[in-house]
Design an enzyme around this catalytic site. Structure first.
Site, short mmCIF file in Angstrom:
data_model
loop_
_atom_site.label_atom_id
_atom_site.label_comp_id
_atom_site.label_asym_id
_atom_site.label_seq_id
_atom_site.Cartn_x
_atom_site.Cartn_y
_atom_site.Cartn_z
N ASP A 214 29.11 11.09 35.96
CA ASP A 214 28.52 11.98 35.44
C ASP A 214 28.90 13.28 36.39
O ASP A 214 29.17 14.61 35.75
CB ASP A 214 27.00 12.10 35.29
CG ASP A 214 26.55 10.88 34.70
OD1 ASP A 214 27.36 9.74 34.68
OD2 ASP A 214 25.55 10.74 34.09
N GLU B 221 30.03 2.18 26.92
CA GLU B 221 29.07 1.16 27.62
C GLU B 221 28.95 -0.21 26.65
O GLU B 221 27.94 -1.08 27.11
CB GLU B 221 28.22 1.49 28.26
CG GLU B 221 28.51 2.35 29.49
CD GLU B 221 27.41 3.05 30.44
OE1 GLU B 221 26.34 3.24 29.92
OE2 GLU B 221 27.78 3.06 31.76
N GLN C 49 29.73 6.02 23.08
CA GLN C 49 29.97 7.29 23.64
C GLN C 49 31.58 7.54 23.82
O GLN C 49 32.28 6.75 23.44
CB GLN C 49 29.42 7.31 24.70
CG GLN C 49 29.99 6.52 25.98
CD GLN C 49 29.08 6.46 27.29
OE1 GLN C 49 28.35 5.32 27.33
NE2 GLN C 49 29.34 7.38 28.22
O1 IFM Z 1 27.29 7.45 33.51
C1 IFM Z 1 26.45 7.36 32.46
C2 IFM Z 1 26.96 6.62 31.55
O2 IFM Z 1 28.34 6.86 30.96
C3 IFM Z 1 26.32 6.24 30.07
N1 IFM Z 1 24.87 5.66 30.55
C4 IFM Z 1 24.10 6.50 31.60
C5 IFM Z 1 24.86 6.83 32.63
C6 IFM Z 1 24.25 7.94 33.57
O3 IFM Z 1 24.03 9.12 32.89
#
Ligand code: IFM
Length: 747
Positions: free
Chosen positions: A335, A475, A586
């Protein structure tokens, strides 16, 4: 709508935690959730200090829940102030992002018939970063006895996890109170001192409980006459920058408190507000729109971006929830590099450098991690905290609602794209700032060490080099082969490494050879790059997100897209079933066009964007901003704007309760990305800054600051023109695509 205010005028206990997160106060050193002073069942009071991690009870390390100073019990003629009893005649509460102060005004008629007006104010100082200052003003409509109990409460937890051993409690002759404790596993000393003053004479006493020390004041007030209580508190820890063996947290607190008490609440507010004002003067982004929500969302993003990083300390990262809540345990993910860092690169490059230096500090642990998994070079933690902690990603979490079993988390082993993301971020920082010193001291070593990892991670199969068994950005897919994002980004990392090796001086080569097998890289890089598998568009022009993606089972996306809650697909399917569906949590393939957009022609980008936008649920807060940005780049302005709107709603929308455990730092960085790199089309290329602005229908004009290679600019875009005004520094190479601007509105 007040664009600098996060406010509410209705008391609703269901929204307590969300307000605590989104209106969190802080200054990069600490974050203080905006909890109400009096206690409610849903209150989740928390203060965090950046870097104070602790791993109690065999759980992975997390930001420790520090002793709290925001608590106040108020009694009017023995009746305790509580908005769930008596009659609340008036209630308004807001955080003013312009000056960082939060204020709550409540008029309540108690069960004893006394009508009382309370004004609660609080700030986390920008200039005295160890200080939290609070003020409570009370006016009663009849003569009354007031009793106040407030202090330092060490009973705080993160969902029940306590981080401190027994606390030492102190009361001093000058009416300071103090609490000192050590974190259980990391053994960090934490000290907190508070002092309470009132505008009227009072009877003062101190009370303690097992983990808290409290100042108590009792006084009489006359009808209509205000009485004011001021509480100033100081935090210090043995992890503070510059804290030495000879220092004590008690002495530090005393000093911080002494300085702050001289200023009083008003003095602290004045200085802090000035600091905020300076920030807004330089960093304001203006969004002229008939709907003021967008200006507010951008202000909200800037406010949080400003308080989430410690601009002085290169030992600290930014958590996925920053310092606003216990979610994701304060850990740093990709992030930071991909979603948040660009803001710092283009507005506060010195802070961007600190954040990358923090990643450099993780290099040794990343080398250890690579060895543990049988690889070379540096394999960065998927989740990072204090650098000594290395990988901090838990191995399981949550529960699969379908199977009733806890979900195994394989991210630490498989979500390896973070390595390429970090190398990319180093390069991004470098081309935007020209900071050679950083590259020589840190950046080159990082890129080369990560390249070593990739060389050992690729596998020769089918006459080419592939990357197998990974988790890509999406994910919802675990254990996939040849995730396009991962493969292209790893290849990009190879290109950077090769360029470094080709240009390295003998002196640096010798230096790097102590830790990196430069000869090995020199020999292997061209061989692997030559046969690296970079998935190409298929006969329909679609680049598969990973091997076999297009053959996966379809699902009715409309059932799960645009819902008030994310992750609703789990109500119907298990994780294993979703793993076999053609659905993305995502942005994944589309991420590639954001990071490496020059490598793909427009037709490919457009076709793939449309294809993947259709099957992406945006169930992660990291998703909408990237799709919005890409839609802007494709001139699909309605789509870009709709996605931008939703991105602004991640934390600011009405329906969500997913901010309860903290704000979404990446999505907040994403608001900036969608505006600056999306609408503004700002991007550093190898030797120039390209600026290709667009103007979606919902926005009349906008203006934003950019620092490029040390020179400050302001980009202003309206329906008639786009202008890049140089505010300071030397003229840099800026490619502003003016032709695309004129008449933009009518396109
Ligand atoms: O890094 C992210 C991931 O891409 C999606 N799940 C949450 C994580 C933390 O924000």
């Amino acid at each position: 709508m007040e664009t600098y205010k996060i406010s509410e005028n209705k008391f609703n206990t269901d929204k307590l935690q969300k307000f605590e997160s989104i209106a969190c106060q802080g200054n990069g050193y600490m974050g203080v959730r905006n909890s109400l002073e009096e206690e409610y069942v849903h209150t989740h009071r928390n203060t965090f200090i950046n870097g104070v991690f602790d791993a109690p009870h065999e759980e992975v390390t997390e930001l420790a829940a520090l002793p709290d100073v925001t608590n106040f019990e108020l009694y009017i003629n023995s009746e305790r102030f509580d908005m769930l009893t008596g009659t609340v005649n008036k209630y308004e509460r807001s955080l003013n992002m312009k000056n960082g102060e939060s204020v709550r005004r409540v008029t309540r008629t108690g069960e004893n018939g006394i009508k009382v007006t309370y004004v609660f104010s609080r700030l986390a100082s920008q200039t005295h970063r160890h200080i939290v200052a609070e003020r409570v003003q009370i006016i009663c409509d009849s003569d009354a006895q007031i009793r106040v109990v407030t202090g330092i409460d060490g009973k705080m937890t993160n969902s029940g996890a306590q981080h401190f051993g027994p606390a030492e409690l102190r009361s001093y002759s000058d009416r300071r109170i103090g609490l000192y404790a050590k974190t259980l596993q990391s053994q960090v000393d934490v000290g907190v001192q508070s002092v309470l003053k009132s505008s009227e004479d009072n009877k003062y006493s101190v009370k303690t409980d097992r983990r808290g020390v409290f100042s108590c004041m009792q006084l009489s007030v006359n009808k209509g006459e205000p009485v004011v209580f001021e509480k100033i508190s100081a935090y210090a820890t043995s992890r503070d920058l510059g804290f030495s063996e000879n220092d004590s947290v008690e002495e530090k607190c005393k000093k911080y408190l002494y300085d702050a008490v001289q200023l009083g609440y008003d003095g602290l507010l004045k200085l802090s507000a000035e600091a905020w004002n300076n920030f807004w003067e330089t960093n304001t982004i203006t969004i002229a729109s008939d709907n003021k929500f967008y200006q507010k969302a951008v202000n909200f993003a800037l406010y949080h971006l400003h308080i989430m990083a410690n601009c002085e300390d290169n030992r600290l990262g930014i958590g996925a929830k920053a310092l606003s809540g216990e979610g994701y345990k304060g850990h740093s993910f990709w992030d930071t590099e991909i979603f948040i860092l660009p803001y710092y690169i283009y507005t506060e490059p010195q802070t961007a450098r600190k954040l990358l230096e923090y990643r450099y500090s993780l290099l040794e642990k990343s080398r250890e991690k690579a060895k543990k998994y049988g690889f070379n070079g540096a394999m960065y933690p998927w989740e990072a905290a204090w650098s000594d902690d290395g990988e901090t990603c838990p191995l399981s979490g949550g529960m699969d609602l379908e199977t009733g079993k806890s979900i195994e988390i394989h991210a630490s082993e498989k979500e390896v794209h973070i390595n390429a993301d970090i190398a990319y971020a180093v390069w991004h920082y470098y081309i935007a700032t020209g900071d050679k010193d950083f590259m020589e001291k840190y950046g080159c070593e990082m890129i080369l060490s990560i390249a070593e990892f990739w060389l050992s991670r690729v596998e020769e199969r089918n006459g080419r080099y592939e990357i197998l068994d990974v988790i890509g950005p999406d994910e919802y897919k675990d254990g996939i082969d040849n995730n396009a994002y991962t493969n292209y980004m790893a290849y990009f990392n190879f290109c950077l490494a090769q360029e470094i090796i080709q240009n390295i001086s003998d002196e640096y080569r010798k230096e790097f050879e102590k830790k990196i097998d430069i000869n090995g890289l020199e020999i292997c890089l061209p061989q692997v790059m030559d046969k690296m598998y970079l998935p190409e568009p298929d006969e329909n022009g679609i680049i598969p997100q990973f091997d076999g993606f297009r053959d996966l089972k379809d699902v009715d996306y409309s059932l799960y897209k645009n819902k008030e809650k994310v992750g609703m697909i789990f109500d119907d399917y298990s994780f294993e079933e979703i793993n076999k569906m053609r659905v993305c949590k995502q942005a994944d393939l589309v991420m590639l066009f954001y990071t490496l957009r020059n490598q793909f022609d427009n037709e490919t980008v457009k076709r793939n964007f449309e294809y993947y936008e259709n099957c992406t649920l945006h169930d992660s807060s990291l998703s909408l901003c990237i799709h919005s940005l890409m839609a802007s780049r494709l001139n699909m302005l309605d789509t870009a704007f709709k996605l931008f709107h939703k991105c602004c709603e991640v934390d600011l929308g009405d329906n969500t309760d997913n901010s309860d455990s903290g704000i979404h730092s990446a999505s907040i960085g994403g608001i900036w990305l969608a505006v600056v790199m999306g609408f503004g089309g700002v991007k550093a290329e190898n030797d120039a800054l390209t600026v290709e602005p667009v103007l979606p229908d919902g926005i009349n004009s906008y203006s934003l600051p950019i620092i490029y290679r040390g020179s400050k600019y302001r980009l202003t875009v309206s329906a008639d023109e786009a202008d890049m005004e140089r505010l300071s520094g030397e003229q840099q190479t800026i490619i502003l695509n003016r032709n695309n601007i004129t008449g933009l509105r009518n396109k």
